[in-house]
Design a protein around this motif. Sequence first.
Motif, PDB file in Angstrom:
ATOM      1  N   UNK A 167      12.511  17.135 -18.518  1.00  0.00           N
ATOM      2  CA  UNK A 167      12.067  15.847 -18.022  1.00  0.00           C
ATOM      3  C   UNK A 167      10.557  15.691 -18.072  1.00  0.00           C
ATOM      4  N   UNK A 168      10.122  14.457 -17.894  1.00  0.00           N
ATOM      5  CA  UNK A 168       8.697  14.147 -17.795  1.00  0.00           C
ATOM      6  C   UNK A 168       8.416  13.584 -16.405  1.00  0.00           C
ATOM      7  N   UNK A 169       7.154  13.578 -16.047  1.00  0.00           N
ATOM      8  CA  UNK A 169       6.772  12.991 -14.765  1.00  0.00           C
ATOM      9  C   UNK A 169       7.174  11.522 -14.712  1.00  0.00           C
ATOM     10  N   UNK A 174       0.853  -1.185   0.000  1.00  0.00           N
ATOM     11  CA  UNK A 174       0.000   0.000   0.000  1.00  0.00           C
ATOM     12  C   UNK A 174       0.890   1.237   0.000  1.00  0.00           C
ATOM     13  N   UNK A 175       0.590   2.184  -0.878  1.00  0.00           N
ATOM     14  CA  UNK A 175       1.387   3.402  -1.004  1.00  0.00           C
ATOM     15  C   UNK A 175       0.512   4.638  -0.816  1.00  0.00           C
ATOM     16  N   UNK A 176       1.111   5.688  -0.300  1.00  0.00           N
ATOM     17  CA  UNK A 176       0.463   6.992  -0.199  1.00  0.00           C
ATOM     18  C   UNK A 176       1.349   8.002  -0.897  1.00  0.00           C
ATOM     19  N   UNK A 177       0.778   8.708  -1.857  1.00  0.00           N
ATOM     20  CA  UNK A 177       1.507   9.755  -2.577  1.00  0.00           C
ATOM     21  C   UNK A 177       0.843  11.090  -2.279  1.00  0.00           C
ATOM     22  N   UNK A 178       1.518  11.959  -1.543  1.00  0.00           N
ATOM     23  CA  UNK A 178       0.938  13.279  -1.291  1.00  0.00           C
ATOM     24  C   UNK A 178       1.061  14.121  -2.558  1.00  0.00           C
ATOM     25  N   UNK A 179       0.059  14.927  -2.803  1.00  0.00           N
ATOM     26  CA  UNK A 179       0.048  15.695  -4.041  1.00  0.00           C
ATOM     27  C   UNK A 179       0.031  14.792  -5.255  1.00  0.00           C
ATOM     28  N   UNK A 180      -0.715  13.709  -5.159  1.00  0.00           N
ATOM     29  CA  UNK A 180      -0.694  12.689  -6.198  1.00  0.00           C
ATOM     30  C   UNK A 180      -1.690  12.896  -7.320  1.00  0.00           C
ATOM     31  N   UNK A 181      -2.376  14.022  -7.326  1.00  0.00           N
ATOM     32  CA  UNK A 181      -3.432  14.211  -8.324  1.00  0.00           C
ATOM     33  C   UNK A 181      -2.931  14.804  -9.631  1.00  0.00           C
ATOM     34  N   UNK A 182      -1.789  15.503  -9.602  1.00  0.00           N
ATOM     35  CA  UNK A 182      -1.309  16.175 -10.810  1.00  0.00           C
ATOM     36  C   UNK A 182       0.212  16.099 -10.887  1.00  0.00           C
ATOM     37  N   UNK A 183       0.738  16.426 -12.050  1.00  0.00           N
ATOM     38  CA  UNK A 183       2.169  16.606 -12.224  1.00  0.00           C
ATOM     39  C   UNK A 183       3.002  15.390 -11.875  1.00  0.00           C
ATOM     40  N   UNK A 184       4.119  15.656 -11.191  1.00  0.00           N
ATOM     41  CA  UNK A 184       5.032  14.579 -10.809  1.00  0.00           C
ATOM     42  C   UNK A 184       4.328  13.573  -9.911  1.00  0.00           C
ATOM     43  N   UNK A 185       3.518  14.061  -8.983  1.00  0.00           N
ATOM     44  CA  UNK A 185       2.814  13.170  -8.070  1.00  0.00           C
ATOM     45  C   UNK A 185       1.901  12.212  -8.799  1.00  0.00           C
ATOM     46  N   UNK A 186       1.214  12.698  -9.818  1.00  0.00           N
ATOM     47  CA  UNK A 186       0.348  11.821 -10.615  1.00  0.00           C
ATOM     48  C   UNK A 186       1.181  10.762 -11.320  1.00  0.00           C
ATOM     49  N   UNK A 187       2.304  11.169 -11.875  1.00  0.00           N
ATOM     50  CA  UNK A 187       3.180  10.210 -12.539  1.00  0.00           C
ATOM     51  C   UNK A 187       3.642   9.118 -11.597  1.00  0.00           C
TER      52      UNK A 187
END
Length: 255
Positions: A220-222, A8-21
């Motif tokens: 670079x890309x996400x 199980x992972x948690x990514x803060x700010x995971x909705x856009x940009x690098x976080x989404x990637x």
Amino acid sequence: MGKLSGKTALVTGGSRGIGKGIALRLAADGALVAVHYGSNEAAAKETVEEITAAGGQAFAIGAELGIPGDAAALWAAFDAGLAQYGGRPGLDILVNNAGISLWGKVGEVTEADFERVFAINVKAPFFIVQQGLERLRDGGRIVNVSSGVTRIAFPAITAYSMTKGALNTFTLTLAQDLGARGITVNAVAPGIIDTDMNSWLDDPEARADAESYSVFNRVGTAGDVADVVSFVASDDARWVTGQYLDATGGSYLGK
């Protein structure tokens, strides 16, 4: 079976940009991903839908960072979201990605803006980790998203650069502190990344200048960053901790 199946992972700010990637990549590796958002619920739900459409597992959680009680609110949302999804309590991978930028040389930054960028970029990750340690399983992973500006001087974003320097030190000391539990802690430092947050790259002249920073002559890309995070989040990186992984595409190596 992906290399993160059962995790199980948690990514803060995971909705856009690098976080989404990062969220997309960890889900593709088999992890159940909690996609955190600060204010854009629609973007987080879109990310979750993209993950599930590809056969992955994810759920969205919301909590504004940079305000009193933010870490407690985030973990309450995570616990509730995980329970509603039917996931096993606890966490294996924490990616501290959420952050804001702040333009301004040292003589231009206001005290209020300085305090806000540190509240979101430094204070929030610190207390998210502090309050998440009881949830993080032994052998887990903490990944802090740093920045190449801790190696390359950019006076126009001095205060922001300082926040990422603080994250690097946090990474180093936390790795020492948590090693006995088999938990690795590493910082991944992107350079200039082509995301909607860097809309200035739409200017051809500015983009060409940014591309010239990297030895590969592109921005670079996400996905470029997410692939590095995927590595340090996996068992392949079990012997790597306390490290700063430069993911700037070799920016300014010869300058």
